[in-house]
Design a protein around this motif. Structure first.
Motif, short mmCIF file in Angstrom:
data_model
loop_
_atom_site.label_atom_id
_atom_site.label_comp_id
_atom_site.label_asym_id
_atom_site.label_seq_id
_atom_site.Cartn_x
_atom_site.Cartn_y
_atom_site.Cartn_z
N ILE A 16 4.48 -14.71 -10.38
CA ILE A 16 5.46 -14.78 -9.46
C ILE A 16 6.12 -16.76 -9.31
O ILE A 16 6.90 -16.84 -9.51
N GLU A 17 4.92 -17.43 -9.03
CA GLU A 17 4.82 -18.95 -9.28
C GLU A 17 5.07 -19.29 -10.42
O GLU A 17 5.97 -19.98 -10.63
N ALA A 18 4.68 -18.70 -11.66
CA ALA A 18 5.26 -19.28 -12.79
C ALA A 18 6.72 -18.53 -13.99
O ALA A 18 7.36 -19.92 -13.90
N VAL A 19 7.55 -17.77 -12.97
CA VAL A 19 8.59 -17.22 -13.15
C VAL A 19 9.46 -17.98 -11.96
O VAL A 19 10.11 -19.25 -12.77
N LYS A 20 9.46 -18.67 -10.42
CA LYS A 20 9.93 -19.63 -9.86
C LYS A 20 10.15 -21.03 -10.65
O LYS A 20 10.66 -21.75 -11.02
N GLU A 21 9.24 -21.35 -11.19
CA GLU A 21 8.29 -22.52 -12.20
C GLU A 21 9.99 -22.56 -13.46
O GLU A 21 10.84 -23.49 -13.49
N ALA A 22 9.56 -21.69 -14.27
CA ALA A 22 10.73 -20.73 -15.35
C ALA A 22 12.16 -20.75 -14.80
O ALA A 22 12.89 -22.12 -15.66
N LEU A 23 12.33 -20.53 -14.05
CA LEU A 23 13.78 -20.66 -13.32
C LEU A 23 14.35 -21.27 -12.66
O LEU A 23 15.36 -22.25 -13.07
N ASN A 24 13.08 -22.50 -11.93
CA ASN A 24 13.64 -24.04 -11.97
C ASN A 24 14.03 -24.71 -13.18
O ASN A 24 14.80 -25.75 -12.96
N ASP A 25 13.54 -24.93 -14.21
CA ASP A 25 13.37 -25.87 -15.51
C ASP A 25 13.96 -25.35 -16.56
O ASP A 25 15.37 -26.21 -17.05
N ALA A 26 14.71 -24.03 -15.76
CA ALA A 26 16.00 -23.34 -16.71
C ALA A 26 17.51 -24.14 -15.89
O ALA A 26 18.67 -23.28 -15.60
N ASN A 27 17.11 -24.38 -14.44
CA ASN A 27 17.74 -24.24 -13.83
C ASN A 27 18.46 -23.17 -13.18
O ASN A 27 19.71 -23.25 -13.28
N VAL A 28 18.24 -21.93 -12.82
CA VAL A 28 18.81 -21.28 -12.77
C VAL A 28 18.58 -21.06 -10.98
O VAL A 28 17.33 -20.78 -10.49
N GLY A 29 19.38 -21.03 -10.02
CA GLY A 29 19.40 -20.71 -8.83
C GLY A 29 18.70 -19.53 -8.33
O GLY A 29 19.22 -18.61 -8.82
N PHE A 30 17.66 -19.46 -7.33
CA PHE A 30 17.39 -18.36 -7.51
C PHE A 30 17.39 -17.92 -5.47
O PHE A 30 17.01 -19.26 -4.84
N GLU A 31 16.65 -16.53 -5.27
CA GLU A 31 17.17 -16.48 -3.73
C GLU A 31 15.45 -16.76 -3.20
O GLU A 31 14.79 -16.46 -2.52
N ARG A 32 14.82 -15.05 -4.06
CA ARG A 32 13.74 -15.00 -3.95
C ARG A 32 13.39 -14.54 -5.74
O ARG A 32 13.70 -13.43 -6.48
N VAL A 33 11.51 -14.40 -5.58
CA VAL A 33 10.85 -13.37 -6.84
C VAL A 33 10.24 -13.13 -6.66
O VAL A 33 9.65 -13.15 -5.15
N TYR A 34 10.39 -11.19 -7.12
CA TYR A 34 9.25 -10.72 -6.33
C TYR A 34 8.46 -9.95 -8.11
O TYR A 34 9.03 -10.81 -9.18
N LEU A 35 7.65 -9.36 -7.85
CA LEU A 35 6.97 -8.78 -9.25
C LEU A 35 7.67 -7.64 -9.88
O LEU A 35 8.45 -6.76 -9.46
N GLY A 36 8.62 -8.46 -11.35
CA GLY A 36 9.13 -7.35 -11.42
C GLY A 36 10.50 -7.85 -11.88
O GLY A 36 11.56 -7.36 -12.55
N GLU A 37 11.10 -8.68 -10.98
CA GLU A 37 12.00 -8.88 -10.88
C GLU A 37 12.86 -10.08 -9.60
O GLU A 37 11.37 -11.11 -8.97
N ALA A 38 13.85 -11.15 -9.83
CA ALA A 38 13.92 -12.09 -9.31
C ALA A 38 15.55 -12.03 -8.81
O ALA A 38 16.51 -11.47 -9.23
N ILE A 39 15.64 -12.25 -7.83
CA ILE A 39 17.55 -12.06 -7.02
C ILE A 39 17.98 -13.83 -7.38
O ILE A 39 17.14 -14.71 -6.92
N ILE A 40 18.37 -13.62 -7.92
CA ILE A 40 20.00 -14.96 -8.57
C ILE A 40 20.81 -15.49 -7.88
O ILE A 40 21.40 -14.32 -7.86
N LYS A 41 21.46 -16.55 -8.14
CA LYS A 41 22.18 -16.74 -6.41
C LYS A 41 23.61 -16.01 -7.82
O LYS A 41 24.61 -15.80 -6.67
N ARG A 42 24.07 -16.49 -9.20
CA ARG A 42 24.76 -15.82 -9.58
C ARG A 42 23.90 -15.37 -11.04
O ARG A 42 23.26 -15.71 -11.46
N PRO A 43 24.77 -14.43 -11.62
CA PRO A 43 24.91 -13.88 -12.65
C PRO A 43 24.33 -14.67 -14.16
O PRO A 43 25.08 -15.45 -14.30
N LEU A 44 23.61 -14.73 -14.71
CA LEU A 44 23.30 -15.60 -15.88
C LEU A 44 24.34 -15.52 -16.57
O LEU A 44 25.48 -14.54 -17.06
N ASP A 45 24.55 -17.08 -17.03
CA ASP A 45 25.45 -16.62 -17.74
C ASP A 45 24.40 -17.65 -20.16
O ASP A 45 23.78 -17.31 -19.38
#
Length: 188
Positions: A16-45
């Motif tokens: 979960i922490e590693a995915v949060k880091e990847a999301l941050n590095d890719a500038n993808v805003g997220f609400e929460r990360v669970y095992l197997g999924e992430a709730i992101i603020k808007r669909p990925l472009d």
């Protein structure tokens, strides 16, 4: 508008922490990360997707595209979370738990899982439980009776029987090995 992305190979809190880091590095805003999924603020472009995919791949993860893969990943994530990281025993059986969590009939989940993974959900649960039992044996802080109780086995004999069936060793034989072998959770 929140969206959900599904991510393959997430099996532990460090994932979960590693995915949060990847999301941050890719500038993808997220609400929460669970095992197997992430709730992101808007669909990925397209740009975010092309930035995120290699960051996840470098950490051993993969974005899941189709719904089937996402459901399988969710089933695995829920089982792993419950067996390896939850401190509370299930008050219902796994079929009810999975059905309630995923909002789908268990028989359809079971058929889908078996067709994709070539093993039943029950066999996957058993394998996960045995890996957790191996871990608890290696830690050497609980008796086999305590482990059986903690892992919801009806008896030490039942645990021992299932353990031997999966590993070829009794729990005692496993414990006596110089370096007991465990498997990474994502390879089970």
């Amino acid at each position: 508008m929140d969206a959900v992305i599904h991510i393959k190979n997430m099996v532990c809190p460090r994932c979960i922490e590693a995915v949060k880091e990847a999301l941050n590095d890719a500038n993808v805003g997220f609400e929460r990360v669970y095992l197997g999924e992430a709730i992101i603020k808007r669909p990925l472009d397209k740009t975010q997707r092309s930035n995120l995919e290699p960051l996840l791949k470098e950490k051993g993860f993969e974005l899941l595209e189709d719904k089937t893969s996402a459901v399988i990943s969710n089933i695995k994530g829920l089982i792993i979370e419950q067996i390896h990281y939850s401190n509370e025993a299930l008050k219902v059986n796994f079929s009810t738990f999975l059905s309630d969590k995923l909002g789908k009939d268990y028989s359809s989940l079971s058929k889908l899982f078996s067709s994709v993974e070539s093993i039943t959900i029950e066999k996957f649960i058993t394998r996960q439980k045995i890996e957790r039992v191996k871990e608890l044996i290696i830690y050497d802080q609980l008796t086999l009776s305590q482990i059986a109780y903690q892992m919801n086995y009806s008896s030490v004999a039942h645990l021992s029987s299932q353990f031997k069936k999966e590993t070829g060793l009794t729990p005692t034989q496993f414990k006596r090995q110089q370096q007991p072998q465990r498997q990474p959770l994502d390879s089970i």
